[in-house]
Design a protein around this motif. Structure first.
Motif, PDB file in Angstrom:
ATOM      1  N   CYS A  71       0.837  -1.205   0.000  1.00 47.33           N
ATOM      2  CA  CYS A  71       0.000   0.000   0.000  1.00 47.33           C
ATOM      3  C   CYS A  71       0.870   1.252   0.000  1.00 47.33           C
ATOM      4  CB  CYS A  71      -0.951  -0.001   1.188  1.00 47.33           C
ATOM      5  SG  CYS A  71      -0.162   0.281   2.797  1.00 47.33           S
ATOM      6  N   GLY A  72       0.273   2.391  -0.345  1.00 51.13           N
ATOM      7  CA  GLY A  72       1.001   3.648  -0.396  1.00 51.13           C
ATOM      8  C   GLY A  72       1.220   4.254   0.974  1.00 51.13           C
ATOM      9  N   VAL A  73       2.000   5.329   0.993  1.00 52.25           N
ATOM     10  CA  VAL A  73       2.361   5.978   2.257  1.00 52.25           C
ATOM     11  C   VAL A  73       1.125   6.482   2.999  1.00 52.25           C
ATOM     12  CG1 VAL A  73       3.638   7.891   3.300  1.00 52.25           C
ATOM     13  CG2 VAL A  73       4.650   6.598   1.411  1.00 52.25           C
ATOM     14  N   LYS A  74       0.189   7.105   2.282  1.00 51.70           N
ATOM     15  CA  LYS A  74      -1.004   7.658   2.939  1.00 51.70           C
ATOM     16  C   LYS A  74      -1.821   6.569   3.616  1.00 51.70           C
ATOM     17  CE  LYS A  74      -2.028  11.975   0.535  1.00 51.70           C
ATOM     18  NZ  LYS A  74      -3.029  12.708  -0.277  1.00 51.70           N
ATOM     19  N   GLU A  75      -2.037   5.461   2.905  1.00 53.92           N
ATOM     20  CA  GLU A  75      -2.829   4.375   3.485  1.00 53.92           C
ATOM     21  C   GLU A  75      -2.115   3.747   4.666  1.00 53.92           C
ATOM     22  OE1 GLU A  75      -5.164   0.264   2.188  1.00 53.92           O
ATOM     23  OE2 GLU A  75      -4.036   1.422   0.693  1.00 53.92           O
ATOM     24  N   ARG A  76      -0.802   3.597   4.553  1.00 55.11           N
ATOM     25  CA  ARG A  76      -0.016   3.024   5.644  1.00 55.11           C
ATOM     26  C   ARG A  76      -0.103   3.911   6.885  1.00 55.11           C
ATOM     27  NH1 ARG A  76       3.911   1.635   2.600  1.00 55.11           N
ATOM     28  NH2 ARG A  76       5.189   3.494   2.810  1.00 55.11           N
ATOM     29  N   ARG A  77       0.057   5.208   6.700  1.00 54.09           N
ATOM     30  CA  ARG A  77      -0.020   6.124   7.839  1.00 54.09           C
ATOM     31  C   ARG A  77      -1.422   6.170   8.434  1.00 54.09           C
ATOM     32  NH1 ARG A  77       3.605  11.372   5.870  1.00 54.09           N
ATOM     33  NH2 ARG A  77       5.658  10.352   6.063  1.00 54.09           N
ATOM     34  N   ARG A  78      -2.448   6.120   7.574  1.00 50.33           N
ATOM     35  CA  ARG A  78      -3.818   6.135   8.078  1.00 50.33           C
ATOM     36  C   ARG A  78      -4.086   4.907   8.946  1.00 50.33           C
ATOM     37  NH1 ARG A  78      -7.697   3.217   7.273  1.00 50.33           N
ATOM     38  NH2 ARG A  78      -6.772   2.244   5.426  1.00 50.33           N
ATOM     39  N   ALA A  79      -3.648   3.735   8.477  1.00 43.61           N
ATOM     40  CA  ALA A  79      -3.851   2.506   9.255  1.00 43.61           C
ATOM     41  C   ALA A  79      -3.129   2.581  10.598  1.00 43.61           C
ATOM     42  CB  ALA A  79      -3.362   1.303   8.451  1.00 43.61           C
ATOM     43  N   CYS A  80      -1.917   3.114  10.596  1.00 42.88           N
ATOM     44  CA  CYS A  80      -1.156   3.251  11.837  1.00 42.88           C
ATOM     45  C   CYS A  80      -1.794   4.262  12.777  1.00 42.88           C
ATOM     46  CB  CYS A  80       0.287   3.645  11.529  1.00 42.88           C
ATOM     47  SG  CYS A  80       1.257   2.329  10.746  1.00 42.88           S
ATOM     48  N   SER A  81      -2.341   5.337  12.226  1.00 43.71           N
ATOM     49  CA  SER A  81      -2.996   6.352  13.053  1.00 43.71           C
ATOM     50  C   SER A  81      -4.200   5.774  13.786  1.00 43.71           C
ATOM     51  CB  SER A  81      -3.451   7.537  12.199  1.00 43.71           C
ATOM     52  OG  SER A  81      -2.354   8.270  11.721  1.00 43.71           O
ATOM     53  N   GLU A  82      -4.967   4.960  13.087  1.00 39.48           N
ATOM     54  CA  GLU A  82      -6.148   4.368  13.714  1.00 39.48           C
ATOM     55  C   GLU A  82      -5.756   3.470  14.886  1.00 39.48           C
ATOM     56  OE1 GLU A  82      -8.334   2.375  10.677  1.00 39.48           O
ATOM     57  OE2 GLU A  82      -9.028   4.242   9.733  1.00 39.48           O
ATOM     58  N   VAL A  83      -4.730   2.652  14.679  1.00 39.38           N
ATOM     59  CA  VAL A  83      -4.266   1.780  15.766  1.00 39.38           C
ATOM     60  C   VAL A  83      -3.674   2.618  16.896  1.00 39.38           C
ATOM     61  CG1 VAL A  83      -2.639  -0.044  16.414  1.00 39.38           C
ATOM     62  CG2 VAL A  83      -3.859  -0.175  14.231  1.00 39.38           C
ATOM     63  N   GLY A  84      -2.818   3.568  16.548  1.00 33.42           N
ATOM     64  CA  GLY A  84      -2.165   4.389  17.562  1.00 33.42           C
ATOM     65  C   GLY A  84      -3.145   5.154  18.425  1.00 33.42           C
ATOM     66  N   ASP A  85      -4.150   5.757  17.799  1.00 35.28           N
ATOM     67  CA  ASP A  85      -5.150   6.505  18.568  1.00 35.28           C
ATOM     68  C   ASP A  85      -5.904   5.578  19.517  1.00 35.28           C
ATOM     69  OD1 ASP A  85      -4.398   8.767  17.201  1.00 35.28           O
ATOM     70  OD2 ASP A  85      -6.151   8.817  15.883  1.00 35.28           O
ATOM     71  N   GLY A  86      -6.221   4.363  19.054  1.00 32.13           N
ATOM     72  CA  GLY A  86      -6.917   3.416  19.911  1.00 32.13           C
ATOM     73  C   GLY A  86      -6.068   2.965  21.084  1.00 32.13           C
ATOM     74  N   VAL A  87      -4.782   2.719  20.845  1.00 30.40           N
ATOM     75  CA  VAL A  87      -3.881   2.282  21.903  1.00 30.40           C
ATOM     76  C   VAL A  87      -3.683   3.386  22.943  1.00 30.40           C
ATOM     77  CG1 VAL A  87      -1.486   1.628  22.419  1.00 30.40           C
ATOM     78  CG2 VAL A  87      -2.689   0.559  20.504  1.00 30.40           C
ATOM     79  N   VAL A  88      -3.486   4.609  22.481  1.00 30.98           N
ATOM     80  CA  VAL A  88      -3.296   5.731  23.407  1.00 30.98           C
ATOM     81  C   VAL A  88      -4.544   5.942  24.250  1.00 30.98           C
ATOM     82  CG1 VAL A  88      -3.022   8.243  23.522  1.00 30.98           C
ATOM     83  CG2 VAL A  88      -1.506   6.890  22.076  1.00 30.98           C
ATOM     84  N   SER A  89      -5.711   5.826  23.631  1.00 32.23           N
ATOM     85  CA  SER A  89      -6.954   5.955  24.391  1.00 32.23           C
ATOM     86  C   SER A  89      -7.067   4.876  25.462  1.00 32.23           C
ATOM     87  CB  SER A  89      -8.149   5.881  23.427  1.00 32.23           C
ATOM     88  OG  SER A  89      -9.368   5.963  24.128  1.00 32.23           O
ATOM     89  N   LEU A  90      -6.661   3.656  25.118  1.00 32.61           N
ATOM     90  CA  LEU A  90      -6.701   2.546  26.071  1.00 32.61           C
ATOM     91  C   LEU A  90      -5.746   2.772  27.233  1.00 32.61           C
ATOM     92  CD1 LEU A  90      -7.586  -0.432  26.726  1.00 32.61           C
ATOM     93  CD2 LEU A  90      -5.647  -1.164  25.331  1.00 32.61           C
ATOM     94  N   LEU A  91      -4.558   3.267  26.938  1.00 28.76           N
ATOM     95  CA  LEU A  91      -3.530   3.431  27.969  1.00 28.76           C
ATOM     96  C   LEU A  91      -3.686   4.699  28.793  1.00 28.76           C
ATOM     97  CD1 LEU A  91      -0.316   2.338  26.033  1.00 28.76           C
ATOM     98  CD2 LEU A  91      -1.699   0.977  27.598  1.00 28.76           C
ATOM     99  N   ASP A  92      -4.481   5.626  28.310  1.00 28.89           N
ATOM    100  CA  ASP A  92      -4.657   6.895  29.013  1.00 28.89           C
ATOM    101  C   ASP A  92      -5.675   6.730  30.142  1.00 28.89           C
ATOM    102  OD1 ASP A  92      -4.240   9.540  29.638  1.00 28.89           O
ATOM    103  OD2 ASP A  92      -5.579  10.314  28.076  1.00 28.89           O
ATOM    104  N   ALA A  93      -5.327   5.859  31.069  1.00 31.40           N
ATOM    105  CA  ALA A  93      -6.204   5.519  32.187  1.00 31.40           C
ATOM    106  C   ALA A  93      -5.400   5.540  33.473  1.00 31.40           C
ATOM    107  CB  ALA A  93      -6.813   4.135  31.976  1.00 31.40           C
ATOM    108  N   ALA A  94      -6.092   5.780  34.579  1.00 32.87           N
ATOM    109  CA  ALA A  94      -5.419   5.890  35.879  1.00 32.87           C
ATOM    110  C   ALA A  94      -4.638   4.630  36.223  1.00 32.87           C
ATOM    111  CB  ALA A  94      -6.441   6.188  36.962  1.00 32.87           C
ATOM    112  N   ALA A  95      -5.111   3.464  35.774  1.00 33.23           N
ATOM    113  CA  ALA A  95      -4.449   2.197  36.098  1.00 33.23           C
ATOM    114  C   ALA A  95      -3.034   2.139  35.550  1.00 33.23           C
ATOM    115  CB  ALA A  95      -5.265   1.030  35.541  1.00 33.23           C
ATOM    116  N   PHE A  96      -2.753   2.899  34.486  1.00 35.32           N
ATOM    117  CA  PHE A  96      -1.423   2.883  33.873  1.00 35.32           C
ATOM    118  C   PHE A  96      -0.647   4.169  34.135  1.00 35.32           C
ATOM    119  CE2 PHE A  96      -4.089   0.325  30.821  1.00 35.32           C
ATOM    120  CZ  PHE A  96      -3.644  -0.902  31.261  1.00 35.32           C
ATOM    121  N   GLY A  97      -1.170   4.995  35.010  1.00 34.42           N
ATOM    122  CA  GLY A  97      -0.586   6.324  35.216  1.00 34.42           C
ATOM    123  C   GLY A  97       0.824   6.316  35.776  1.00 34.42           C
TER     124      GLY A  97
END
Length: 207
Positions: free
Chosen positions: A75-101
């Motif tokens: 896949c091209g650069v844009k699609e690769r970055r978009r796929a990574c952004s979706e995963v990254g945003d989800g992971v950061v949202s998951l980890l942004d919790a008091a349990a991992f503070g």
């Protein structure tokens, strides 16, 4: 949807115990990174330690031969970055919790997973403490400026034919420009992991 397996141990109240956030390479699954982490913790008699981790499975499945991946092959650069952004945003949202503070958040990725980890640093430059990038793919990142205080370990084998030499050089240049890079190169190693690399990861985590 993010799929992962985890092992979360109670952290010390007075120290920032590490939490490893791990992403496998193309065609593998979450067990790949667990095996690597277990090898790190077997070094130097650390068999009694049980590290805390979240090991994620790729968002795309291979229907016939098994395994998963993070973005479509070729896949091209844009699609690769978009796929990574979706995963990254989800992971950061998951980890942004008091349990991992009170945890040191340490990214670990191999190949495609290494590229994903790198993109997470680019897009969330102050969220992760460290990143261990093992033979990461790096196609299309010549224009990237990394402005992050995240400590990075970057490693390649001298016989790696999967990641083109130009991409390896660009990875080193981009990460060095941020000023927090530890680089290792392993003679005779292909697109793989070696014993010395496991030892270097352990020392990097301990610092």
């Amino acid at each position: 949807m993010l799929r992962f397996v985890s092992q979360i141990n109670a952290g010390s109240a007075c120290t920032r115990d590490p939490l490893f956030v791990m992403f496998h390479g193309y065609g593998n699954d979450e067990s790949e990174m667990i095996r690597i982490l277990e090898a790190v913790y077997r070094q130097d008699g650390h068999t009694d330690q049980r590290p805390s981790y979240l090991s994620f499975r790729g968002t795309y499945d291979r229907p016939y031969v098994g395994g998963s991946y993070w973005y479509p092959d070729g896949c091209g650069v844009k699609e690769r970055r978009r796929a990574c952004s979706e995963v990254g945003d989800g992971v950061v949202s998951l980890l942004d919790a008091a349990a991992f503070g009170n945890r040191r958040r340490i990214l670990v990725g191999f190949s495609q997973g290494g590229y994903l980890s790198y993109r997470m640093i680019v897009e969330h430059p102050s969220f992760f403490d460290s990143a261990i990038l093992l033979s990461p793919s790096f196609k299309g990142e010549t224009d990237t400026v990394l402005a992050s205080g995240t400590r990075c370990l970057l490693a390649y084998g001298t016989e790696d034919r999967t990641i083109p030499p130009d991409d390896q050089r660009i990875a080193r240049r981009v990460l060095q420009s941020a000023g927090h890079l530890e680089y290792h190169e392993y003679d005779g190693m292909g697109h793989a992991i070696c014993d010395q690399e496991i030892n270097d990861i352990r020392m990097f985590v301990d610092r």
